[in-house]
Write an enzyme that holds these catalytic residues in place. Structure first.
Site, PDB file in Angstrom:
ATOM      1  CG  PHE A  14      31.102  14.206 -11.407  1.00 24.65           C
ATOM      2  CD1 PHE A  14      30.649  13.066 -11.708  1.00 24.65           C
ATOM      3  CD2 PHE A  14      30.147  15.155 -11.249  1.00 24.65           C
ATOM      4  CE1 PHE A  14      29.376  12.678 -11.865  1.00 24.65           C
ATOM      5  CE2 PHE A  14      28.745  15.079 -11.584  1.00 24.65           C
ATOM      6  CZ  PHE A  14      28.285  13.756 -11.824  1.00 24.65           C
ATOM      7  CG  ASP A  54      33.125  21.773 -12.401  1.00 26.11           C
ATOM      8  OD1 ASP A  54      32.690  22.500 -11.613  1.00 26.11           O
ATOM      9  OD2 ASP A  54      32.912  20.881 -13.199  1.00 26.11           O
ATOM     10  CE  LYS A  81      27.655  19.386  -6.525  1.00 31.69           C
ATOM     11  NZ  LYS A  81      26.631  18.502  -6.362  1.00 31.69           N
TER      12      LYS A  81
HETATM   13  C1  LIG Z   1      32.384  19.408  -9.655  1.00 34.38           C
HETATM   14  C2  LIG Z   1      30.929  19.544 -10.513  1.00 34.38           C
HETATM   15  N1  LIG Z   1      31.091  19.777 -11.722  1.00 34.38           N
HETATM   16  C3  LIG Z   1      29.423  19.516 -12.130  1.00 34.38           C
HETATM   17  C4  LIG Z   1      28.630  18.912 -11.449  1.00 34.38           C
HETATM   18  C5  LIG Z   1      27.183  18.709 -12.073  1.00 34.38           C
HETATM   19  O1  LIG Z   1      26.285  19.372 -11.418  1.00 34.38           O
HETATM   20  P1  LIG Z   1      24.789  19.193 -11.491  1.00 34.38           P
HETATM   21  O2  LIG Z   1      24.519  17.912 -10.782  1.00 34.38           O
HETATM   22  O3  LIG Z   1      24.059  20.394 -10.839  1.00 34.38           O
HETATM   23  O4  LIG Z   1      24.467  18.928 -13.089  1.00 34.38           O
HETATM   24  C6  LIG Z   1      29.033  18.448 -10.216  1.00 34.38           C
HETATM   25  C7  LIG Z   1      28.021  17.595  -9.239  1.00 34.38           C
HETATM   26  O5  LIG Z   1      28.005  16.945  -8.365  1.00 34.38           O
HETATM   27  C8  LIG Z   1      30.243  18.620  -9.679  1.00 34.38           C
HETATM   28  O6  LIG Z   1      30.469  18.144  -8.370  1.00 34.38           O
END
Ligand SMILES: Cc1ncc(COP(=O)(O)O)c(C=O)c1O
Length: 407
Positions: free
Chosen positions: A139, A228, A257
């Site tokens: 994700f 990420d 986050k």
């Molecule tokens: C690993 C990871 N990358 C990217 C995102 C996307 O972040 P945002 O919701 O702040 O756009 C998330 C959100 O859950 C995530 O867990």
């Protein structure tokens, strides 16, 4: 004062239906506790999905946000602002990386890194090198570029064509990564993007040696390694970045986050060798790195240090692991097992049990956890959580899974 019922009526009529929120409206929080508009208390072990790193209403964070708001909030990126310069320096110092770009969310950080990876090889005069290798179940966000790297069909269906050039391979499978590099089009791979634990995908940790293996393969084939760390970073797994535990220095890292502790901010950090890959005018964000968001993030980092929250995430994480493993052993009819580490853990249920359907029963007992994947109950509490609170949360989950086992 409005009741839950009053506000739910308006919410259901006026808000988009893209979320499926719980049937109460939260009004305030303190540490790991939140209260709804009618004064009902919940223990929050979801932490705003790994966002509220220093807990709700931390006085030092609230004070800094108030003071900064009264001093200077925003000047645009035509001008430097002091908290942003200091934040860039802090983040580079903590990660061993050299350059920072700021935005407002995780998906935007991943959009930035995607453009950066492509521009890097454009600058090196390798224009065919545009392909991204990502993982099944990954994700990376909801905007079109980040979504094209997200490896879960349910998030992707119905939105038409995607940015091409992303190959998904099974997470944890180094042989599949090697095969992608060696197969046809392998020399077109610009970057590999990975999470240290696939959070949304179901709290699936990278197998031992996986991240190091990715680093080696990227080095061997001249591709960039992007981590990420949007869900795993800022101390949640017991080190500032999760990949530091594997002894891996990526070429770029994305954060969001927990960085702002609830204040929206995202970041991309890179090695110096990529410093020329977003030259003037190629990328930007109006709000990115503004003084208010940067001051909030600086305050979060200070609280994380002062309260030794990274160290705490490790010890409290071990406690949570033991509690969840015991629960899984005690109720094998429902539970498949514990997953994850630090303060990002899950209780996986057997196929057939649906996490989303179980959450309301846990909420009825006054505890908030969230789903990950289809059948995992995820704990991503504020790092200030206590063992007593973790015990209270696991007890509520136990009560519900025991009922499921008897049904
Ligand atoms: C690993 C990871 N990358 C990217 C995102 C996307 O972040 P945002 O919701 O702040 O756009 C998330 C959100 O859950 C995530 O867990």
């Amino acid at each position: 004062m409005a009741t839950n019922a009053d506000l739910l009526r308006v919410a259901r009529a006026r808000l988009y239906g893209n979320y499926k929120p719980a049937p109460f409206v939260l009004a305030r929080g303190k540490g790991c506790e939140v209260w709804d508009v009618e004064g009902r208390r919940f223990l929050d072990l979801a932490g705003g999905v790994a966002v509220c790193s220093v807990g709700h209403s931390h006085p030092a964070l609230a004070r800094v946000i108030g003071e900064q708001a009264a001093t200077l909030m925003h000047v645009s990126n035509y001008f430097y602002n002091e908290p942003n310069v200091l934040l860039a320096d802090e983040l580079c110092r903590r990660t061993g990386l050299d350059r920072a770009f700021f935005c407002n969310s995780g998906t935007e950080a991943n959009e930035a890194v995607l453009k950066l990876a492509r521009y890097h090889f454009h600058r090196l005069n390798q224009p065919k090198r545009t392909r991204i290798l990502a993982f099944d179940n990954a994700f990376h966000g909801r905007t079109m570029g980040a979504l094209s790297m997200t490896g879960t069909p349910k998030y992707r269906e119905g939105f038409g064509d995607y940015f091409g050039g992303v190959t998904h391979v099974p997470y944890g499978d180094l042989a599949a990564v090697e095969a992608a590099f060696s197969g046809s089009g392998g020399d077109e791979i610009a970057a590999v993007i990975a999470e240290a634990i696939q959070g949304e995908g179901g709290v699936l940790p990278a197998p031992e040696g996986f991240l190091k293996g990715l680093r080696d393969l990227c080095d061997r084939h001249g591709a960039l390694l992007i981590m990420d760390e949007i869900q795993t970073g800022i101390g949640r797994l017991g080190s500032f970045l999760a990949c530091q535990q594997a002894g891996v220095l990526p070429d770029a890292v994305t954060l969001a986050k927990g960085l702002g502790g609830g204040f929206p901010i995202g970041a991309m950090l890179t090695r110096e060798s990529l410093a020329g890959d977003l030259p003037g005018g190629t990328h930007g964000s109006t709000f990115g790195g503004n003084a208010l968001a940067s001051a909030a993030a600086l305050a979060v980092l200070k609280i994380v240090d002062d309260e030794k929250l990274t160290e705490g995430a490790e010890t409290k994480g071990r406690f949570l692991t033991e509690e969840l493993q015991k629960l899984a052993r005690d109720v094998p009819k429902v539970c498949e097992g514990q997953r994850g580490k630090g303060l990002l853990q899950g209780l996986a249920m057997h196929p057939g049990f649906v996490a989303r359907d179980v959450l309301p029963k846990i909420q009825e007992l006054g505890v908030l956890v969230i789903a990950a994947g289809d059948r995992v109950l995820r704990f991503a509490p504020p790092l200030v959580v206590t063992e007593a609170e973790l015990r209270e949360g696991v007890a509520a989950v136990r009560q519900v899974v025991e009922q499921l086992a008897q049904a």
